[in-house]
Design a protein around this motif. Structure first.
Motif, mmCIF file in Angstrom:
data_model
loop_
_atom_site.group_PDB
_atom_site.id
_atom_site.type_symbol
_atom_site.label_atom_id
_atom_site.label_comp_id
_atom_site.label_asym_id
_atom_site.label_seq_id
_atom_site.Cartn_x
_atom_site.Cartn_y
_atom_site.Cartn_z
ATOM 1 N N ALA A 94 -13.013 -13.795 -11.671
ATOM 2 C CA ALA A 94 -11.876 -12.996 -11.219
ATOM 3 C C ALA A 94 -12.269 -11.523 -11.106
ATOM 4 O O ALA A 94 -11.823 -10.815 -10.191
ATOM 5 C CB ALA A 94 -10.709 -13.161 -12.191
ATOM 6 N N LEU A 95 -13.111 -11.078 -12.037
ATOM 7 C CA LEU A 95 -13.526 -9.674 -12.072
ATOM 8 C C LEU A 95 -14.338 -9.306 -10.836
ATOM 9 O O LEU A 95 -14.206 -8.197 -10.294
ATOM 10 C CB LEU A 95 -14.342 -9.417 -13.342
ATOM 11 N N THR A 96 -15.173 -10.221 -10.368
ATOM 12 C CA THR A 96 -16.062 -9.932 -9.231
ATOM 13 C C THR A 96 -15.462 -10.333 -7.891
ATOM 14 O O THR A 96 -16.095 -10.151 -6.851
ATOM 15 C CB THR A 96 -17.403 -10.660 -9.422
ATOM 16 N N SER A 97 -14.236 -10.888 -7.894
ATOM 17 C CA SER A 97 -13.566 -11.287 -6.652
ATOM 18 C C SER A 97 -12.485 -10.274 -6.301
ATOM 19 O O SER A 97 -11.892 -9.650 -7.184
ATOM 20 C CB SER A 97 -12.929 -12.673 -6.803
ATOM 21 N N SER A 98 -12.236 -10.125 -5.036
ATOM 22 C CA SER A 98 -11.136 -9.257 -4.610
ATOM 23 C C SER A 98 -9.817 -9.985 -4.818
ATOM 24 O O SER A 98 -9.779 -11.213 -4.945
ATOM 25 C CB SER A 98 -11.287 -8.895 -3.136
ATOM 26 N N LEU A 99 -8.720 -9.221 -4.870
ATOM 27 C CA LEU A 99 -7.402 -9.827 -5.052
ATOM 28 C C LEU A 99 -7.106 -10.803 -3.911
ATOM 29 O O LEU A 99 -6.559 -11.885 -4.131
ATOM 30 C CB LEU A 99 -6.328 -8.740 -5.118
ATOM 31 N N GLY A 100 -7.500 -10.433 -2.700
ATOM 32 C CA GLY A 100 -7.277 -11.313 -1.562
ATOM 33 C C GLY A 100 -8.000 -12.635 -1.701
ATOM 34 O O GLY A 100 -7.449 -13.692 -1.384
ATOM 35 N N GLU A 101 -9.228 -12.590 -2.200
ATOM 36 C CA GLU A 101 -10.006 -13.820 -2.401
ATOM 37 C C GLU A 101 -9.356 -14.709 -3.461
ATOM 38 O O GLU A 101 -9.297 -15.932 -3.308
ATOM 39 C CB GLU A 101 -11.436 -13.475 -2.818
ATOM 40 N N GLU A 154 -7.748 -26.128 -9.601
ATOM 41 C CA GLU A 154 -6.835 -26.170 -10.744
ATOM 42 C C GLU A 154 -6.840 -24.863 -11.524
ATOM 43 O O GLU A 154 -5.834 -24.501 -12.144
ATOM 44 C CB GLU A 154 -7.216 -27.330 -11.674
ATOM 45 N N THR A 155 -7.951 -24.145 -11.510
ATOM 46 C CA THR A 155 -8.050 -22.913 -12.296
ATOM 47 C C THR A 155 -7.663 -21.664 -11.514
ATOM 48 O O THR A 155 -7.615 -20.568 -12.081
ATOM 49 C CB THR A 155 -9.487 -22.736 -12.812
ATOM 50 N N ALA A 156 -7.364 -21.808 -10.223
ATOM 51 C CA ALA A 156 -7.181 -20.639 -9.363
ATOM 52 C C ALA A 156 -5.971 -19.797 -9.765
ATOM 53 O O ALA A 156 -6.020 -18.568 -9.739
ATOM 54 C CB ALA A 156 -7.058 -21.080 -7.904
ATOM 55 N N PHE A 157 -4.860 -20.449 -10.144
ATOM 56 C CA PHE A 157 -3.664 -19.685 -10.502
ATOM 57 C C PHE A 157 -3.886 -18.909 -11.794
ATOM 58 O O PHE A 157 -3.440 -17.775 -11.940
ATOM 59 C CB PHE A 157 -2.458 -20.618 -10.635
ATOM 60 N N PHE A 158 -4.587 -19.522 -12.724
ATOM 61 C CA PHE A 158 -4.916 -18.826 -13.970
ATOM 62 C C PHE A 158 -5.857 -17.659 -13.681
ATOM 63 O O PHE A 158 -5.775 -16.612 -14.330
ATOM 64 C CB PHE A 158 -5.549 -19.799 -14.965
ATOM 65 N N ASN A 217 -5.623 -13.709 -14.592
ATOM 66 C CA ASN A 217 -6.751 -12.923 -15.090
ATOM 67 C C ASN A 217 -6.901 -11.620 -14.310
ATOM 68 O O ASN A 217 -7.111 -10.545 -14.892
ATOM 69 C CB ASN A 217 -8.053 -13.720 -14.983
ATOM 70 N N LYS A 218 -6.796 -11.745 -12.994
ATOM 71 C CA LYS A 218 -6.951 -10.571 -12.130
ATOM 72 C C LYS A 218 -5.883 -9.534 -12.434
ATOM 73 O O LYS A 218 -6.167 -8.327 -12.467
ATOM 74 C CB LYS A 218 -6.871 -11.011 -10.661
ATOM 75 N N PHE A 219 -4.673 -9.989 -12.678
ATOM 76 C CA PHE A 219 -3.578 -9.074 -12.998
ATOM 77 C C PHE A 219 -3.846 -8.354 -14.322
ATOM 78 O O PHE A 219 -3.693 -7.133 -14.428
ATOM 79 C CB PHE A 219 -2.261 -9.843 -13.064
ATOM 80 N N ILE A 220 -4.251 -9.102 -15.347
ATOM 81 C CA ILE A 220 -4.520 -8.503 -16.655
ATOM 82 C C ILE A 220 -5.712 -7.550 -16.580
ATOM 83 O O ILE A 220 -5.735 -6.504 -17.241
ATOM 84 C CB ILE A 220 -4.766 -9.598 -17.712
ATOM 85 N N VAL A 278 -7.121 -3.970 -18.434
ATOM 86 C CA VAL A 278 -8.216 -3.965 -19.409
ATOM 87 C C VAL A 278 -9.587 -3.892 -18.777
ATOM 88 O O VAL A 278 -10.588 -3.732 -19.494
ATOM 89 C CB VAL A 278 -8.136 -5.218 -20.317
ATOM 90 N N GLY A 279 -9.686 -4.002 -17.464
ATOM 91 C CA GLY A 279 -10.984 -3.959 -16.809
ATOM 92 C C GLY A 279 -11.861 -5.128 -17.219
ATOM 93 O O GLY A 279 -11.428 -6.280 -17.198
ATOM 94 N N SER A 280 -13.066 -4.835 -17.648
ATOM 95 C CA SER A 280 -14.023 -5.889 -18.013
ATOM 96 C C SER A 280 -14.029 -6.190 -19.510
ATOM 97 O O SER A 280 -14.900 -6.902 -19.989
ATOM 98 C CB SER A 280 -15.426 -5.490 -17.575
ATOM 99 N N ASP A 281 -13.062 -5.628 -20.257
ATOM 100 C CA ASP A 281 -13.008 -5.818 -21.710
ATOM 101 C C ASP A 281 -12.411 -7.192 -22.018
ATOM 102 O O ASP A 281 -11.188 -7.371 -22.027
ATOM 103 C CB ASP A 281 -12.173 -4.712 -22.349
ATOM 104 N N TYR A 282 -13.276 -8.158 -22.294
ATOM 105 C CA TYR A 282 -12.825 -9.535 -22.520
ATOM 106 C C TYR A 282 -12.024 -9.666 -23.814
ATOM 107 O O TYR A 282 -11.064 -10.432 -23.882
ATOM 108 C CB TYR A 282 -14.040 -10.469 -22.548
#
Length: 368
Positions: free
Chosen positions: A57-64, A73-77, A81-84, A88-92
């Motif tokens: 999610a971090l390395t993908s654009s919002l559009g992607e 199955e994991t795409a909505f989650f 992730n992208k929203f959060i 928090v940026g890259s802080d896991y």
């Protein structure tokens, strides 16, 4: 660490007997443990698949991410992730802290809502919170997507079920299913709760069906193979490829015995006619027993059982409230509180692999 902190929460809750204090203390302590834990605790999911998903999610654009929502199955989650990550940026570790806050907040809102509706005392709320802590909380350390789905079920789907709002119920379950497809199994509770009043004999039927998981696992497996449900067939495929385990006869016996004892307590001295609220909860815990029993056929069924086992946190306080004798009610509350704490700390925590506890700043903590 767990015992001392939860013991303080219980002691303060019992002494002060303030509903909001109990919720704040419980929510704060459990969130602190979840947010600042060493991410190596529990199964490998958090530092494995979910960490990879976070980075995707971090390395993908919002559009992607948006374009992929209905593709996997994991795409909505991943979208969540992208929203959060916008905060928090890259802080896991911070990301885990926010997810944990959402999970615990949804439960606390749900338990407080029903406490107010049913005039629960502070003691009953404490027991409901400890039931959540002991039965399901530790699995939230690794079952991130499933607890996101579980949060939707208890905060939205279950209230709609109680009010018989069919559209709201089905929309909520569908949303939970986007987070994790196994949540769609919750759809079965609506026809059962609405059209089939619960009778005491059903708990014994549930026990018999659950027992088949140990007594006749091959029969259960052949039945599952014949059910044309995509999410089930996918998981049977995981078994065929060695990703999931099958016929794990020794897994979860402590849990199933625990659930059975509680279920028998729920129907003890139960009037023939009880309100729909209580009937719904009986259906939910009975279904949980079946899935927990069938985890001896497919070990991952214990993850499905969590969607139903969590409702012990609602029915336990309600059942205790319905004991007319004051002394018996108090003895029952104290006994159940002790049993819950012992189970949570010595069975549930061990099964989830979260003991001994370690903080994220400890030497050797993830990433190490």
């Amino acid at each position: 660490m767990y015992l001392s902190s939860i013991a303080v929460v219980v002691l303060l809750s019992l002494l002060v007997r303030n509903k909001w204090l109990t919720i704040v203390l419980f929510g704060g302590v459990t969130w602190f443990f979840a947010a600042f834990r060493d991410l190596n605790l529990g199964l490998f999911d958090t530092t494995g698949g979910y960490y990879l998903l976070f980075n995707e999610a971090l390395t993908s654009s919002l559009g992607e991410v948006v374009s992929d929502v209905f593709e996997s199955e994991t795409a909505f989650f991943k979208l969540i992730n992208k929203f959060i990550q916008g905060f928090v940026g890259s802080d896991y570790q911070a990301y885990i802290a926010i997810l944990s806050f959402i999970y615990i907040l949804c439960f606390c809102i749900a338990i407080m809502r029903f406490a107010n509706e049913h005039s629960w005392s502070g003691v009953q709320i404490t027991i409901g919170c400890i039931a959540y802590f002991s039965l399901v909380y530790f699995y939230s350390y690794t079952m991130l997507r499933q607890f996101a789905a579980l949060s939707v079920l208890i905060a939205f789907a279950y209230p709609c079920l109680r009010k018989r709002h069919s559209i709201g119920f089905f929309v909520s379950v569908a949303f939970a299913g986007l987070l994790h497809s196994t949540a769609l199994v919750f759809l079965i509770v609506y026809p059962l709760c609405v059209y089939l009043p619960y009778k005491n004999k059903y708990i014994f039927i549930a026990l018999g069906v659950a027992a088949l998981g140990s007594l006749a696992p091959r029969i259960v497996m052949s039945l599952l193979v014949s059910i044309p449900i995509p999410m089930l067939q996918v998981r049977l495929g995981y078994i065929a490829h060695g990703i999931y385990e099958a016929e794990t006869a020794g897994v979860g016996y402590g849990t199933i015995v625990f659930l059975v004892l509680f279920a028998l307590f729920y129907i003890w001295r139960r009037p023939k006619e009880t309100d729909p609220f209580y009937n719904d909860l009986l259906w939910l815990v009975s279904i949980g027993i079946v899935f927990q029993g069938w985890s001896h056929v497919i070990v991952e069924f214990y993850r499905v059982a969590v969607y139903f086992i969590v409702f012990n946190a609602f029915i336990l306080p309600e059942r205790l409230q319905r004991i007319p004798e004051k002394n018996l009610r108090m003895i029952s509350m104290i006994s159940i509180l002790g049993i819950l704490l012992a189970y949570g700390l010595f069975v549930s925590a061990e099964n989830a692999g979260v003991v001994p506890y370690a903080f994220c700043w400890d030497v050797g903590a993830w990433p190490c």
